[in-house]
Structure formats: structure tokens, C-alpha cells
Motif scaffolding. Sequence first.
Motif, short mmCIF file in Angstrom:
data_model
loop_
_atom_site.label_atom_id
_atom_site.label_comp_id
_atom_site.label_asym_id
_atom_site.label_seq_id
_atom_site.Cartn_x
_atom_site.Cartn_y
_atom_site.Cartn_z
N LYS A 57 -3.19 13.86 8.06
CA LYS A 57 -3.72 12.08 8.76
C LYS A 57 -4.55 11.38 8.02
N LEU A 58 -4.94 11.71 6.73
CA LEU A 58 -5.23 11.40 5.57
C LEU A 58 -4.02 10.75 4.77
N VAL A 59 -3.04 10.95 4.87
CA VAL A 59 -1.90 10.43 4.02
C VAL A 59 -1.41 9.85 4.99
N LYS A 60 -0.68 9.91 5.90
CA LYS A 60 -0.10 9.04 7.41
C LYS A 60 -1.23 7.79 7.86
N ASN A 61 -1.93 7.64 7.42
CA ASN A 61 -3.06 6.92 7.60
C ASN A 61 -3.48 5.74 7.07
N ALA A 62 -3.10 6.64 5.38
CA ALA A 62 -2.94 5.79 3.92
C ALA A 62 -1.58 4.72 4.20
N LYS A 63 -0.47 5.16 4.91
CA LYS A 63 0.39 4.62 4.25
C LYS A 63 0.70 4.14 4.89
N TRP A 64 0.09 3.36 6.60
CA TRP A 64 -0.18 2.72 7.82
C TRP A 64 -0.19 1.85 6.94
N LEU A 65 -1.73 1.60 6.21
CA LEU A 65 -2.49 0.58 6.10
C LEU A 65 -1.50 -0.23 4.96
N ALA A 66 -1.76 0.47 4.40
CA ALA A 66 0.18 0.20 2.96
C ALA A 66 1.06 -0.64 3.17
N ARG A 67 1.57 -0.10 4.50
CA ARG A 67 2.86 -1.01 4.77
C ARG A 67 1.82 -2.12 5.77
N LYS A 68 0.64 -1.99 6.21
CA LYS A 68 -0.06 -3.67 7.41
C LYS A 68 -0.09 -4.60 5.97
N TRP A 69 -0.67 -4.10 4.72
CA TRP A 69 -0.25 -5.00 4.15
C TRP A 69 0.88 -5.58 2.78
N GLU A 70 1.31 -4.51 2.60
CA GLU A 70 3.24 -4.95 2.48
C GLU A 70 2.83 -4.75 1.19
N ILE A 71 2.19 -3.35 0.44
CA ILE A 71 1.59 -3.07 -0.86
C ILE A 71 2.54 -1.70 -0.69
N THR A 72 2.39 -0.81 -1.64
CA THR A 72 2.75 0.86 -2.18
C THR A 72 1.85 1.16 -3.29
N ARG A 73 0.53 -0.16 -3.24
CA ARG A 73 -0.27 0.73 -4.14
C ARG A 73 -0.97 1.67 -4.16
N VAL A 74 -1.43 2.95 -3.33
CA VAL A 74 -2.56 3.11 -3.15
C VAL A 74 -3.21 4.33 -4.46
N VAL A 75 -4.67 4.51 -4.07
CA VAL A 75 -5.94 4.92 -4.68
C VAL A 75 -7.03 6.39 -3.96
N LEU A 76 -6.74 7.23 -4.59
CA LEU A 76 -7.50 8.39 -3.68
C LEU A 76 -9.06 8.54 -4.44
N HIS A 77 -9.97 8.26 -4.13
CA HIS A 77 -11.65 7.73 -4.37
C HIS A 77 -12.01 9.28 -3.87
N SER A 78 -11.96 10.28 -4.67
CA SER A 78 -13.20 11.31 -3.95
C SER A 78 -15.06 10.63 -3.68
N PHE A 79 -14.91 11.05 -2.93
CA PHE A 79 -16.06 10.17 -2.67
C PHE A 79 -17.51 10.66 -1.25
N THR A 80 -18.36 11.28 -1.67
CA THR A 80 -18.70 12.67 -1.13
C THR A 80 -20.13 11.64 -0.46
N HIS A 81 -20.36 11.16 -0.47
CA HIS A 81 -21.65 9.83 0.11
C HIS A 81 -21.58 10.12 2.02
N LEU A 82 -20.36 10.27 1.43
CA LEU A 82 -20.42 9.68 3.86
C LEU A 82 -20.69 11.17 4.66
N GLY A 83 -21.58 12.28 4.17
CA GLY A 83 -21.93 13.63 5.16
C GLY A 83 -22.85 13.83 4.90
N GLN A 84 -23.19 15.11 4.83
CA GLN A 84 -24.43 16.13 4.59
C GLN A 84 -23.74 16.73 3.63
#
Length: 137
Positions: A57-84
Motif C-alpha cells: 500500500k505504501l508503494v501504490k500510494n506513492a505511485k498514485w501521488l507521483a502520477r497526480k503531480w506528473e513526477i517520478t521522484r520519490v523520497v522515503l523518510h523513516s519518521f517514527t513520530h506518528l505513533g507510540q
Amino acid sequence: ASMRVLFWYCDRFDWTPAIKTLPEVPVAEPAENHDAVVAFVHIEPKDVEGGSTAETKLVKNAKWLARKWEITRVVLHSFTHLGQEKADPAQARALLDRSRERLQNAGYSVDQTPYGYFLDLAIKAPGHPLARIYKEF
């Protein structure tokens, strides 16, 4: 609880390593990114168990949003601040590595922020409904 991802579309997303938080990680370099979908990814313990669909789902959603913006650049950022709860760092990193590979195989240009660091970030992002999207998988 499950994987939480805050997707940003960024005109610019630059980082400079500030504080190392995991002793075994390699020396990290600063980087600059333009016109990128940046996924701030919080990975929970059950996301790295067998049978979890979070990675796909992470991969599919990143692709979907990149297509919406008509770009091919994706950055994956580990961010451990959205939950316990946080997944084991090695397993979380492996999940991000696999996601990166899947996106690259689909023709995307993918970068990952240095794992095991607090980063100084420079973010420039437009005020647009598709510039910030929150998902729980």
C-alpha cells in the motif's frame, strides 16, 4: 495500530545529517531533492510481520501521488513520530529498502533519507490539497 504515512509533495526537500541515533549506521551525506513526493513513514511492529499489506500500500500510494503531480521522484523518510509503537529498526529499514526497490523497478527515481539520524530539513511545499495526504494502512 498500523503503518502511518504522511505524504508531502515538495518543490524542495533537502537534508543535512545532524545527530546520529544508531551507532552502527554509515556516515550520511547531505542531499537536495526537487519536485518529489516525500513519504514520512511510521512503521509499526505488525507492519513487518508476514502477511502485512502495508508495504504494498505504501508503494501504490506513492505511485498514485507521483502520477497526480506528473513526477517520478520519490523520497522515503523513516519518521517514527506518528505513533507510540515502533518496529525493530533493522526490520523497518528492510521494509523501506524493499519499497525503494519496487518503486525503482516501476521506473521511479527513489531516494531514502539516511537511516539512524536526526536530520536538519529544508522543506518547500505548495499550499495545495494534494500536497499533504495522510494514510493509515
